[in-house]
Design a protein around this motif. Structure first.
Motif, PDB file in Angstrom:
ATOM      1  N   THR A   1       0.824  -1.205   0.000  1.00  0.00           N
ATOM      2  CA  THR A   1       0.000   0.000   0.000  1.00  0.00           C
ATOM      3  C   THR A   1       0.859   1.255   0.000  1.00  0.00           C
ATOM      4  OG1 THR A   1      -0.119  -0.114   2.430  1.00  0.00           O
ATOM      5  CG2 THR A   1      -1.961  -1.048   1.195  1.00  0.00           C
ATOM      6  N   VAL A   2       0.334   2.254  -0.666  1.00  0.00           N
ATOM      7  CA  VAL A   2       0.947   3.589  -0.661  1.00  0.00           C
ATOM      8  C   VAL A   2      -0.153   4.594  -0.337  1.00  0.00           C
ATOM      9  CG1 VAL A   2       2.740   2.964  -2.320  1.00  0.00           C
ATOM     10  CG2 VAL A   2       0.558   3.873  -3.140  1.00  0.00           C
ATOM     11  N   SER A   3       0.257   5.796  -0.040  1.00  0.00           N
ATOM     12  CA  SER A   3      -0.707   6.851   0.256  1.00  0.00           C
ATOM     13  C   SER A   3      -1.649   7.048  -0.926  1.00  0.00           C
ATOM     14  CB  SER A   3       0.027   8.166   0.560  1.00  0.00           C
ATOM     15  OG  SER A   3      -0.885   9.196   0.853  1.00  0.00           O
ATOM     16  N   GLY A   4      -2.929   7.114  -0.641  1.00  0.00           N
ATOM     17  CA  GLY A   4      -3.930   7.265  -1.684  1.00  0.00           C
ATOM     18  C   GLY A   4      -4.629   5.981  -2.039  1.00  0.00           C
ATOM     19  N   ASP A   5      -4.106   4.846  -1.567  1.00  0.00           N
ATOM     20  CA  ASP A   5      -4.772   3.573  -1.824  1.00  0.00           C
ATOM     21  C   ASP A   5      -6.037   3.444  -0.967  1.00  0.00           C
ATOM     22  OD1 ASP A   5      -2.991   2.728  -3.694  1.00  0.00           O
ATOM     23  OD2 ASP A   5      -1.872   1.388  -2.378  1.00  0.00           O
ATOM     24  N   PHE A   6      -6.939   2.638  -1.463  1.00  0.00           N
ATOM     25  CA  PHE A   6      -8.167   2.327  -0.719  1.00  0.00           C
ATOM     26  C   PHE A   6      -8.016   0.914  -0.170  1.00  0.00           C
ATOM     27  CE2 PHE A   6     -12.541   1.110  -0.023  1.00  0.00           C
ATOM     28  CZ  PHE A   6     -13.137   2.287   0.436  1.00  0.00           C
ATOM     29  N   VAL A   7      -8.167   0.775   1.154  1.00  0.00           N
ATOM     30  CA  VAL A   7      -7.853  -0.485   1.822  1.00  0.00           C
ATOM     31  C   VAL A   7      -9.104  -1.033   2.506  1.00  0.00           C
ATOM     32  CG1 VAL A   7      -6.374  -1.600   3.550  1.00  0.00           C
ATOM     33  CG2 VAL A   7      -5.522   0.367   2.266  1.00  0.00           C
ATOM     34  N   ARG A   8      -9.261  -2.346   2.411  1.00  0.00           N
ATOM     35  CA  ARG A   8     -10.276  -3.065   3.176  1.00  0.00           C
ATOM     36  C   ARG A   8      -9.548  -3.975   4.156  1.00  0.00           C
ATOM     37  NH1 ARG A   8     -12.468  -6.793   0.298  1.00  0.00           N
ATOM     38  NH2 ARG A   8     -14.217  -7.094   1.702  1.00  0.00           N
ATOM     39  N   TYR A   9      -9.872  -3.801   5.440  1.00  0.00           N
ATOM     40  CA  TYR A   9      -9.170  -4.612   6.446  1.00  0.00           C
ATOM     41  C   TYR A   9     -10.092  -4.921   7.615  1.00  0.00           C
ATOM     42  CZ  TYR A   9      -8.580  -0.142   8.951  1.00  0.00           C
ATOM     43  OH  TYR A   9      -8.798   1.063   9.598  1.00  0.00           O
ATOM     44  N   HIS A  10      -9.767  -6.009   8.282  1.00  0.00           N
ATOM     45  CA  HIS A  10     -10.422  -6.365   9.535  1.00  0.00           C
ATOM     46  C   HIS A  10      -9.509  -5.975  10.692  1.00  0.00           C
ATOM     47  CE1 HIS A  10     -14.221  -8.267   8.757  1.00  0.00           C
ATOM     48  NE2 HIS A  10     -13.716  -9.106   7.870  1.00  0.00           N
ATOM     49  N   TYR A  11     -10.117  -5.717  11.850  1.00  0.00           N
ATOM     50  CA  TYR A  11      -9.300  -5.358  13.023  1.00  0.00           C
ATOM     51  C   TYR A  11     -10.020  -5.715  14.318  1.00  0.00           C
ATOM     52  CZ  TYR A  11     -12.424  -1.409  13.838  1.00  0.00           C
ATOM     53  OH  TYR A  11     -13.536  -0.648  14.097  1.00  0.00           O
ATOM     54  N   ASN A  12      -9.218  -5.944  15.330  1.00  0.00           N
ATOM     55  CA  ASN A  12      -9.671  -5.960  16.726  1.00  0.00           C
ATOM     56  C   ASN A  12      -8.963  -4.822  17.435  1.00  0.00           C
ATOM     57  OD1 ASN A  12     -11.425  -8.229  16.819  1.00  0.00           O
ATOM     58  ND2 ASN A  12      -9.653  -9.599  16.785  1.00  0.00           N
ATOM     59  N   GLY A  13      -9.725  -3.981  18.088  1.00  0.00           N
ATOM     60  CA  GLY A  13      -9.152  -2.833  18.785  1.00  0.00           C
ATOM     61  C   GLY A  13      -9.240  -3.019  20.288  1.00  0.00           C
TER      62      GLY A  13
END
Length: 627
Positions: free
Chosen positions: A330-342
Motif C-alpha cells: 500500500t501507498v498513500s492514496g490507496d483504498f484499503v479493506r481490512y479487519h481489526y480488533n481494537g
C-alpha cells in the motif's frame, strides 16, 4: 473467700482475744493486738516461734494457746485484706486486640500516630485524643512522652490495641500535672496504634502481580494511566480511582505527583499490580491534604498500571505475518479493506470489525482515519497481519471517544489486510495459457462463451460456472458484465486462459452485491474462453449476407395494402435469417431485436410502416446494409 468471711466481723470482734496477755503462764512473749505498732509480718514471726514452744506444756495450756492462735489468724487475715495496694514497680500492658499480621513494630526513634483514652484506676477519664478529633503524633523514645508511655509503645503494631497501666514514678510522679492529675497517680491508657514510620524510611514497594509479558517499563517523563486505592496505614480508605470509574492520568517523575508516587510508579509494567507505601515526608507531610489525609500520615497505594506512553513515541508495528507472495504494498492514496480488533494497552476490548461481519474500508494517507492508523496501514501487503500500537497523540488524544476509549489511551489494533486498490487502477490481466493457433480474437460485439472462477483477494470464493456445468454467455460491449470483465475478455482466443484482477470501480463498486460481493471489493477471476461468435459492426442489429432486393418493401407487404404490419415485418426478417440471407446481432433475443428494428422504421409511431417511412440504413449513412 476468706476476706469476705472475715469482713463480716466487727472491729471489736476482730481484735477480741488478742488484747492483753494471753499466754503469760507458759513464759512466751506477748502477742500484740492490732492496736500495737507492730507489723503483720512481725506478728506472724512471733506466732511461728510460739508454735515450736507449744509442745512442752500441758494440754490445758495447749488449748488456751490454741485459742490465741485462732485469734491471731483472724488478725493476720484482716490485715491482708484491708492493706493499701502494693505500688507498681513498672508498667503493665494488657493487649486487648492484636492484628493478624504485624508487618512492622514500633522501635525507638520511630514516629507514631495513635489514639488513646486516659483514666484513673477508678475509671474517671482525665484525657482523650478522640475528644480532640485527632491522633496524638510523636516520636518514641525521645523523651517527648512520659517514660511509661515511651516504654509501652515500643513493640506495638499498627491496629494493635492495649491497656497500659503506668505507675506514678513513670508518669507524673509526686508533682502530678496541674489540676488534672493528682500527685502519685497511677494512670491507665487505652491505646490504639494507627501509624508508624521512621525519618529514614523511603518508598516501600511490594509487587504482588507481574504480567507474563512486559515489553516496556515506566520511565521518567512517561505518561501513565492507572487505577488505585489509597489508604492510611491502618487501612482507612481516603480515595479511590475505582469509585470515580476513571483512571488517574499523569506524567511520572516531573513533579506532577507526590514524591512517593513518582518513585513508586517507576519500573512498572502494564498490567502489574503493586503496593506502594510511603512516609509522610514523601506524601502530604505535616499538614496532610486538609480533608481526608491527616498530617504526618503514612500512605498506602494499591496500584494497577493500565497504560503508558511517552510524548515522543511513534507507532510501533509488531507481530507481522507477511504472505510469501507480496507483489504490491500500500501507498498513500490507496483504498484499503481490512479487519481489526481494537483494544487498550491493558487488553480491554473496545471495537472489532469482525463483530460487525464487515471490513473497515478507507483511503490511507488522506486523513480519513486517525493519524496512527494512517501511518500503520502504509506498506502492507494483501493478506498481511500486523499489530499496530498507537500512542494517544496519534489516536484519540486527551478526550478519547467517550465511553469506549478513555482520554490519553494507547490503542492496540490487530489488523488483517483483505485487499486494497488505487482509484487509478485498471484491470490487471495475466495470460496463464494461450493456444498455439489463434486465428481470431474477441472484439466488441462478439458473442462469447466462457467459464470462470470468481473470488475475493483474500481467496474467498464468490462463484464459479463450473458449479453449474455451463458457460457464461455475453455480448462484448453490451454492458452485460462489469467493465473490468469486458476489458479482460477483449482480444482473447478460443481456449485462452487469463487471470483478472478487477478494482471495485470496474467491478461492483462501493455497494457490492448483497450477500455475495462486499462493497469496494477487488475481484479476482480466472477465465477460459470456450466459444465465440463474431458480432455485427457497432450500431447494427441486422446485416445482409447477400445483395439487398431492390423491391424490399413489396416483399414485406404480403397483403399489398401499401403498409407493413409488425407480423409481416417479423416474418420477413426471420425468413432471411433462416435462409442465410441475413444475420441478426448474436447473443440477444431475436424478436426483441426485430421489434426494435420495426420501431425504428415506424417513424410516426402508428404501428405500421408505409413506403414513405421505409428506409435502409445505407440510405442514411454509407456503411453496412441494415434496416
Amino acid at each position: 473467700m476468706w476476706c469476705g468471711f472475715f469482713s463480716g466481723l466487727t472491729r471489736d470482734q476482730s481484735y477480741a482475744g488478742t488484747r492483753g496477755r494471753t499466754c503469760v503462764q507458759i513464759g512466751v512473749e506477748e502477742i500484740k493486738a492490732p492496736g500495737d505498732r507492730e507489723s503483720a509480718g512481725t506478728q506472724a514471726g512471733r506466732t511461728h516461734s510460739y508454735l515450736h514452744r507449744l509442745k512442752a506444756f500441758s494440754s490445758v495450756t495447749m488449748i488456751k494457746c490454741a485459742q490465741g492462735v485462732l485469734y491471731l489468724s483472724v488478725l493476720v487475715t484482716f490485715a491482708a485484706c484491708n492493706a493499701p495496694p502494693v505500688p507498681l514497680d513498672d508498667i503493665l500492658i494488657e493487649k486487648t486486640s492484636v492484628p493478624e499480621q504485624c508487618v512492622r513494630a514500633v522501635k525507638v526513634g520511630d514516629f507514631v500516630r495513635y489514639h488513646y483514652i486516659g483514666t484513673f484506676p477508678d475509671g474517671n477519664k482525665f484525657d482523650s485524643s478522640y475528644d480532640r478529633g485527632s491522633t496524638y503524633n510523636v516520636f518514641v523514645g525521645k523523651k517527648q512522652l512520659i517514660e511509661g508511655m515511651d516504654k509501652a509503645l515500643v513493640g506495638m503494631c499498627v491496629n494493635e490495641r492495649s491497656l497500659v497501666k503506668i505507675p506514678p514514678q513513670l508518669a507524673y510522679g509526686k508533682q502530678g500535672y496541674g489540676d488534672i492529675i493528682p500527685p502519685d497517680s497511677i494512670l491507665h491508657f487505652d491505646v490504639l496504634l494507627l501509624d508508624v514510620w521512621n525519618p529514614e524510611d523511603g518508598v516501600q514497594i511490594n509487587t504482588y502481580h507481574t504480567p507474563s509479558v512486559c515489553s516496556r517499563k515506566v520511565e521518567v517523563s512517561d505518561y501513565v494511566r492507572y487505577h488505585y486505592n489509597g489508604t492510611l496505614l491502618d487501612g482507612t480508605l481516603f480515595d479511590s480511582s475505582h469509585t470515580r470509574m476513571r483512571t488517574y492520568d499523569t506524567y511520572v517523575g516531573i513533579g506532577w505527583l507526590i514524591a512517593g508516587m513518582d518513585q513508586g510508579l517507576l519500573g512498572m509494567c502494564v498490567g502489574e499490580r503493586r503496593i506502594i507505601t510511603m512516609p509522610p515526608s514523601l506524601g502530604y507531610g505535616e499538614n496532610g491534604d486538609g480533608s481526608d489525609i491527616p498530617g504526618q500520615a503514612s500512605l498506602v497505594f494499591d496500584v494497577v498500571l493500565l497504560d503508558l506512553h511517552n510524548p515522543r513515541d511513534g507507532i510501533t508495528v509488531t507481530n507481522q505475518v507477511v504472505p510469501e507472495s507480496c507483489t504490491r504494498k500500500t501507498v498513500s492514496g490507496d483504498f484499503v479493506r481490512y479487519h481489526y480488533n481494537g483494544s487498550l494497552l491493558d487488553g480491554t476490548f473496545f471495537d472489532s470489525s469482525y463483530s460487525r461481519n464487515r471490513t473497515y474500508d478507507t483511503y490511507v494517507g488522506r486523513g480519513y482515519v486517525i493519524a496512527g492508523m494512517d501511518e500503520g496501514l502504509i506498506g502492507v501487503c494483501i493478506g498481511e497481519r500486523r499489530t499496530i500500537t498507537i500512542p494517544p497523540h496519534l489516536g484519540y488524544g486527551e478526550e478519547g471517544t467517550g465511553t469506549k476509549i478513555p482520554g490519553s489511551a494507547v490503542l492496540v489494533f490487530d489488523v488483517h489486510i483483505i485487499d486494497f486498490h488505487n482509484p487509478t487502477d485498471n484491470t490487471e490481466i495475466t495470460v496463464t495459457f494461450k493456444p498455439d493457433e489463434c486465428d481470431r480474437q474477441t472484439k466488441k460485439g462478439d458473442f462469447v462463451k466462457y467459464h470462470y472462477n470468481a473470488s475475493l483477494m483474500d481467496g474467498t470464493s464468490i462463484d464459479s460456472t463450473y458449479n453449474y456445468g455451463k458457460t457464461y454467455n455475453i455480448v462484448l460491449g453490451a454492458n452485460q458484465v462489469v467493465p473490468g470483465m469486458e476489458d479482460g475478455l477483449m482480444d482473447m482466443c478460443v481456449g485462452e486462459r487469463r487471470h483478472l484482477v478487477i478494482p471495485p470501480h470496474l467491478g461492483y463498486g462501493e455497494r457490492g452485491v448483497t450477500g455475495e460481493v462486499p462493497g469496494s471489493a477487488v475481484l479476482v477471476f480466472d477465465i477460459e474462453l470456450v466459444e465465440m461468435e463474431e458480432g455485427l459492426p457497432e450500431g447494427y442489429m441486422f446485416i445482409w449476407n447477400d445483395e439487398v432486393s431492390p423491391d424490399l418493401f413489396s416483399e414485406m407487404d404480403k397483403n399489398s395494402d401499401k403498409e407493413v404490419e409488425p407480423s409481416e415485418f417479423t416474418d420477413y426478417i426471420m425468413r432471411q435469417v433462416t435462409e442465410g440471407k441475413g444475420r441478426l446481432a448474436p447473443g440477444f433475443d431475436p424478436y426483441r431485436i426485430i421489434d426494435n428494428m420495426f420501431s425504428n422504421q415506424d417513424r410516426n409511431g402508428d404501428g405500421k410502416i408505409t413506403e414513405a417511412e421505409f428506409k435502409l440504413k445505407a440510405d442514411e449513412a454509407a456503411a453496412h446494409d441494415e434496416l
